[in-house]
Design an enzyme around this catalytic site. Sequence first.
Site, PDB file in Angstrom:
ATOM      1  N   ARG A 175     -15.775  32.252-153.033  1.00  0.00           N
ATOM      2  CA  ARG A 175     -14.665  32.920-152.337  1.00  0.00           C
ATOM      3  C   ARG A 175     -13.330  32.625-153.021  1.00  0.00           C
ATOM      4  NH1 ARG A 175     -15.116  34.184-146.807  1.00  0.00           N
ATOM      5  NH2 ARG A 175     -13.092  33.299-146.312  1.00  0.00           N
ATOM      6  N   ARG A 179      -8.128  31.527-162.018  1.00  0.00           N
ATOM      7  CA  ARG A 179      -7.460  32.456-162.944  1.00  0.00           C
ATOM      8  C   ARG A 179      -6.522  31.707-163.889  1.00  0.00           C
ATOM      9  NH1 ARG A 179      -4.335  33.933-157.913  1.00  0.00           N
ATOM     10  NH2 ARG A 179      -5.846  35.433-157.169  1.00  0.00           N
ATOM     11  N   ARG A 252     -20.588  25.539-137.746  1.00  0.00           N
ATOM     12  CA  ARG A 252     -19.582  24.500-137.870  1.00  0.00           C
ATOM     13  C   ARG A 252     -18.527  24.785-136.810  1.00  0.00           C
ATOM     14  NH1 ARG A 252     -19.772  19.555-138.841  1.00  0.00           N
ATOM     15  NH2 ARG A 252     -18.017  18.725-140.008  1.00  0.00           N
ATOM     16  N   ARG A 283      -6.823  21.053-142.781  1.00  0.00           N
ATOM     17  CA  ARG A 283      -5.544  21.667-143.157  1.00  0.00           C
ATOM     18  C   ARG A 283      -4.544  21.588-142.023  1.00  0.00           C
ATOM     19  NH1 ARG A 283      -8.452  27.578-144.273  1.00  0.00           N
ATOM     20  NH2 ARG A 283      -9.337  27.801-142.229  1.00  0.00           N
ATOM     21  N   GLU A 303      -6.385  21.250-138.206  1.00  0.00           N
ATOM     22  CA  GLU A 303      -7.755  21.747-137.985  1.00  0.00           C
ATOM     23  C   GLU A 303      -8.753  20.629-138.297  1.00  0.00           C
ATOM     24  OE1 GLU A 303      -7.194  26.393-139.393  1.00  0.00           O
ATOM     25  OE2 GLU A 303      -9.030  25.347-139.934  1.00  0.00           O
ATOM     26  N   TYR A 350     -20.754  35.053-142.566  1.00  0.00           N
ATOM     27  CA  TYR A 350     -19.408  34.528-142.831  1.00  0.00           C
ATOM     28  C   TYR A 350     -18.509  35.720-143.179  1.00  0.00           C
ATOM     29  CZ  TYR A 350     -16.184  30.992-144.938  1.00  0.00           C
ATOM     30  OH  TYR A 350     -15.132  30.170-145.256  1.00  0.00           O
ATOM     31  N   ASP A 352     -15.213  38.159-143.126  1.00  0.00           N
ATOM     32  CA  ASP A 352     -13.771  38.192-142.905  1.00  0.00           C
ATOM     33  C   ASP A 352     -13.440  39.392-142.013  1.00  0.00           C
ATOM     34  OD1 ASP A 352     -12.776  35.942-144.220  1.00  0.00           O
ATOM     35  OD2 ASP A 352     -12.885  36.916-146.181  1.00  0.00           O
TER      36      ASP A 352
HETATM   37  P1  FAD Z   1     -15.176  37.071-132.614  1.00  0.00           P
HETATM   38  O1  FAD Z   1     -13.753  37.200-132.967  1.00  0.00           O
HETATM   39  O2  FAD Z   1     -15.798  35.728-132.565  1.00  0.00           O
HETATM   40  O3  FAD Z   1     -15.393  37.786-131.202  1.00  0.00           O
HETATM   41  C1  FAD Z   1     -16.566  37.662-130.439  1.00  0.00           C
HETATM   42  C2  FAD Z   1     -16.163  37.635-128.982  1.00  0.00           C
HETATM   43  O4  FAD Z   1     -17.348  37.651-128.188  1.00  0.00           O
HETATM   44  C3  FAD Z   1     -15.399  36.354-128.612  1.00  0.00           C
HETATM   45  O5  FAD Z   1     -14.128  36.677-128.076  1.00  0.00           O
HETATM   46  C4  FAD Z   1     -16.302  35.684-127.583  1.00  0.00           C
HETATM   47  O6  FAD Z   1     -15.594  35.044-126.533  1.00  0.00           O
HETATM   48  C5  FAD Z   1     -17.124  36.861-127.046  1.00  0.00           C
HETATM   49  N1  FAD Z   1     -18.386  36.451-126.482  1.00  0.00           N
HETATM   50  C6  FAD Z   1     -19.357  35.724-127.095  1.00  0.00           C
HETATM   51  N2  FAD Z   1     -20.379  35.525-126.230  1.00  0.00           N
HETATM   52  C7  FAD Z   1     -20.042  36.135-125.072  1.00  0.00           C
HETATM   53  C8  FAD Z   1     -20.690  36.247-123.789  1.00  0.00           C
HETATM   54  N3  FAD Z   1     -21.872  35.668-123.546  1.00  0.00           N
HETATM   55  N4  FAD Z   1     -20.052  36.920-122.809  1.00  0.00           N
HETATM   56  C9  FAD Z   1     -18.829  37.487-123.029  1.00  0.00           C
HETATM   57  N5  FAD Z   1     -18.188  37.395-124.209  1.00  0.00           N
HETATM   58  C10 FAD Z   1     -18.790  36.732-125.220  1.00  0.00           C
HETATM   59  N6  FAD Z   1     -10.946  36.351-141.569  1.00  0.00           N
HETATM   60  C11 FAD Z   1     -10.047  36.869-142.447  1.00  0.00           C
HETATM   61  O7  FAD Z   1     -10.162  38.043-142.814  1.00  0.00           O
HETATM   62  N7  FAD Z   1      -9.001  36.111-142.917  1.00  0.00           N
HETATM   63  C12 FAD Z   1      -8.809  34.822-142.543  1.00  0.00           C
HETATM   64  O8  FAD Z   1      -7.851  34.189-142.979  1.00  0.00           O
HETATM   65  C13 FAD Z   1      -9.746  34.255-141.620  1.00  0.00           C
HETATM   66  N8  FAD Z   1      -9.613  32.977-141.228  1.00  0.00           N
HETATM   67  C14 FAD Z   1     -10.490  32.457-140.323  1.00  0.00           C
HETATM   68  C15 FAD Z   1     -10.286  31.147-139.915  1.00  0.00           C
HETATM   69  C16 FAD Z   1     -11.152  30.585-138.988  1.00  0.00           C
HETATM   70  C17 FAD Z   1     -10.916  29.172-138.542  1.00  0.00           C
HETATM   71  C18 FAD Z   1     -12.251  31.344-138.483  1.00  0.00           C
HETATM   72  C19 FAD Z   1     -13.205  30.731-137.502  1.00  0.00           C
HETATM   73  C20 FAD Z   1     -12.448  32.648-138.902  1.00  0.00           C
HETATM   74  C21 FAD Z   1     -11.569  33.221-139.821  1.00  0.00           C
HETATM   75  N9  FAD Z   1     -11.712  34.545-140.240  1.00  0.00           N
HETATM   76  C22 FAD Z   1     -10.817  35.070-141.136  1.00  0.00           C
HETATM   77  C23 FAD Z   1     -12.824  35.385-139.759  1.00  0.00           C
HETATM   78  C24 FAD Z   1     -12.460  36.275-138.553  1.00  0.00           C
HETATM   79  O9  FAD Z   1     -12.078  35.448-137.469  1.00  0.00           O
HETATM   80  C25 FAD Z   1     -13.676  37.098-138.166  1.00  0.00           C
HETATM   81  O10 FAD Z   1     -14.147  37.856-139.242  1.00  0.00           O
HETATM   82  C26 FAD Z   1     -13.458  38.075-137.008  1.00  0.00           C
HETATM   83  O11 FAD Z   1     -12.504  37.638-136.091  1.00  0.00           O
HETATM   84  C27 FAD Z   1     -14.789  38.254-136.322  1.00  0.00           C
HETATM   85  O12 FAD Z   1     -14.711  39.201-135.295  1.00  0.00           O
HETATM   86  P2  FAD Z   1     -15.951  39.343-134.307  1.00  0.00           P
HETATM   87  O13 FAD Z   1     -15.588  40.415-133.325  1.00  0.00           O
HETATM   88  O14 FAD Z   1     -17.213  39.490-135.053  1.00  0.00           O
HETATM   89  O15 FAD Z   1     -16.087  37.913-133.591  1.00  0.00           O
HETATM   90  N1  UDP Z   2     -12.411  24.919-150.469  1.00  0.00           N
HETATM   91  C1  UDP Z   2     -12.193  23.720-151.118  1.00  0.00           C
HETATM   92  N2  UDP Z   2     -10.930  23.217-151.217  1.00  0.00           N
HETATM   93  C2  UDP Z   2      -9.870  23.866-150.685  1.00  0.00           C
HETATM   94  C3  UDP Z   2     -10.079  25.096-150.035  1.00  0.00           C
HETATM   95  C4  UDP Z   2     -11.369  25.592-149.940  1.00  0.00           C
HETATM   96  O1  UDP Z   2     -13.136  23.108-151.595  1.00  0.00           O
HETATM   97  O2  UDP Z   2      -8.735  23.344-150.792  1.00  0.00           O
HETATM   98  C5  UDP Z   2     -13.801  25.417-150.374  1.00  0.00           C
HETATM   99  C6  UDP Z   2     -14.476  24.954-149.073  1.00  0.00           C
HETATM  100  O3  UDP Z   2     -15.841  24.760-149.328  1.00  0.00           O
HETATM  101  C7  UDP Z   2     -14.271  26.144-148.170  1.00  0.00           C
HETATM  102  C8  UDP Z   2     -14.449  27.296-149.163  1.00  0.00           C
HETATM  103  O4  UDP Z   2     -13.823  26.836-150.359  1.00  0.00           O
HETATM  104  O5  UDP Z   2     -15.203  26.177-147.117  1.00  0.00           O
HETATM  105  C9  UDP Z   2     -13.835  28.601-148.735  1.00  0.00           C
HETATM  106  O6  UDP Z   2     -12.461  28.396-148.511  1.00  0.00           O
HETATM  107  P1  UDP Z   2     -11.624  29.382-147.620  1.00  0.00           P
HETATM  108  O7  UDP Z   2     -10.201  28.951-147.696  1.00  0.00           O
HETATM  109  O8  UDP Z   2     -11.958  30.773-147.988  1.00  0.00           O
HETATM  110  O9  UDP Z   2     -12.206  29.060-146.173  1.00  0.00           O
HETATM  111  P2  UDP Z   2     -11.861  29.625-144.717  1.00  0.00           P
HETATM  112  O10 UDP Z   2     -10.442  30.137-144.742  1.00  0.00           O
HETATM  113  O11 UDP Z   2     -12.894  30.673-144.424  1.00  0.00           O
HETATM  114  O12 UDP Z   2     -12.004  28.405-143.871  1.00  0.00           O
END
Ligand code: FAD
Ligand code: UDP
Length: 370
Positions: A175, A179, A252, A283, A303, A350, A352
């Site tokens: 991911r 560069r 996780r 972070r 986090e 996983y 986005d």
């Molecule tokens: P979710 O957003 O998880 O929605 C699912 C919903 O279903 C939840 O609100 C939950 O409460 C509900 N639900 C589950 N079970 C039930 C039940 N039994 N009854 C009623 N409701 C229920 N993506 C990016 O593009 N850029 C980023 O920088 C980025 N950073 C991230 C950082 C973190 C820490 C995490 C965890 C994810 C990140 N993502 C990022 C990914 C992004 O959050 C997801 O791709 C996207 O939000 C997923 O949408 P979803 O609808 O599949 O799931």
């Molecule tokens: N990662 C790392 N060092 C960093 C940032 C990321 O080793 O400083 C690795 C780590 O394994 C992480 C993966 O790269 O899970 C993907 O990073 P990203 O920032 O895309 O993770 P997310 O935003 O989905 O948590």
Amino acid sequence: MPSTKKYDFLIVGAGLYGAVFAHEAKKNGKSCLVVDKREHIGGNTFCKKIEDINVHAYGAHIFHTNDKKIWDYVNDFVPFNRYTNSPVANHKGSLYNLPFNMNTFYQLWGVKTPAEAKAIIEEQSKKYQKNNPQNLEEQALSLVGEDIYYKLIKGYTEKQWGRKATELPSFIIKRLPLRYTFDNNYFNDSYQGIPIGGYNELSGGLLEGIDVQLGVDYFKDKIALDSMASKTVFTGKIDEYYNYEFGKLEYRGLRFDHEILDVENYQGNAVINYTEAEIPYTRILEHKHFEFGKQKKTVITKEYPLEASTELEPYYPINDDKNNNRYLLYKNKASNDLVIFGGRLAEYKYYDMHQVIGAALTKTKKLFDN
Ligand code: FAD
Ligand code: UDP
């Protein structure tokens, strides 16, 4: 015979998958009820207003995509700002730019040209070259060599995932760009930004005019909820849907510790990663910088990675072989079911945000274009 059900679709989950599905269904003349067990819409993109700052309640969310259609789609609901993610890594008190680029190489080795940097990385990675790296450690060492791996990857990765890097799939590290230019943009995509006013503008726009019930756990009232609609769309955990009959899929977890600080600018950047194993969080976010905020105070979030259990929120699917094989058993069972499964939890991927939106648009296009 026309259906006697109140709704065409019951959608479980008001995250991006559920919200895009509902929006597209409504556009095609279908009625939807969206339920979520949380008290808000938007799933993990939800922002909470604290001190007039949009706090990313479930961790940093930066929208990025190469797909112009998806970029235009989200911009129809809310304009995006010009935020470019350029996190900084703190390793034992020294700062390094991410992703791995000429600035990082200068900070690590004092090198000033791409040729010098390439020579060091080649020297440090040559003994790890393999045709088919089997795990994250092998992949990382063969791509970036020892210094970067041991200072910026190993500690962060092992605390983030709670597993040895040798037990993790290699795709995770792919991911991150590598560069040989002075470019700190974390993503290679053409389009990137944060919705002006926060992500709730996006989820709110998608769900406008759609019936939503919050604080409703589908499993507590499954039969009654299912009976309200002709079809169910499920975006929660697929293993929970099938009562964990093939075993639990591992995730996780994360703990987010939010703090309000009486300073205007705490760390000068939205995201600083702490890459050594000894610091328990991965972070620190400073949310105002996602929107170039000028508020007097600031809100930061640490986090902390955790082992997810059934009681905790699942955040990151652990896509190793054991879990992927288990997921296939669920997927196979789901293919004989009338329910539609979609999103990060139901597809155990996983994903986005742009990928989740793309998946929901593909699914609805297939359903409604015929
Ligand atoms: P979710 O957003 O998880 O929605 C699912 C919903 O279903 C939840 O609100 C939950 O409460 C509900 N639900 C589950 N079970 C039930 C039940 N039994 N009854 C009623 N409701 C229920 N993506 C990016 O593009 N850029 C980023 O920088 C980025 N950073 C991230 C950082 C973190 C820490 C995490 C965890 C994810 C990140 N993502 C990022 C990914 C992004 O959050 C997801 O791709 C996207 O939000 C997923 O949408 P979803 O609808 O599949 O799931
Ligand atoms: N990662 C790392 N060092 C960093 C940032 C990321 O080793 O400083 C690795 C780590 O394994 C992480 C993966 O790269 O899970 C993907 O990073 P990203 O920032 O895309 O993770 P997310 O935003 O989905 O948590």
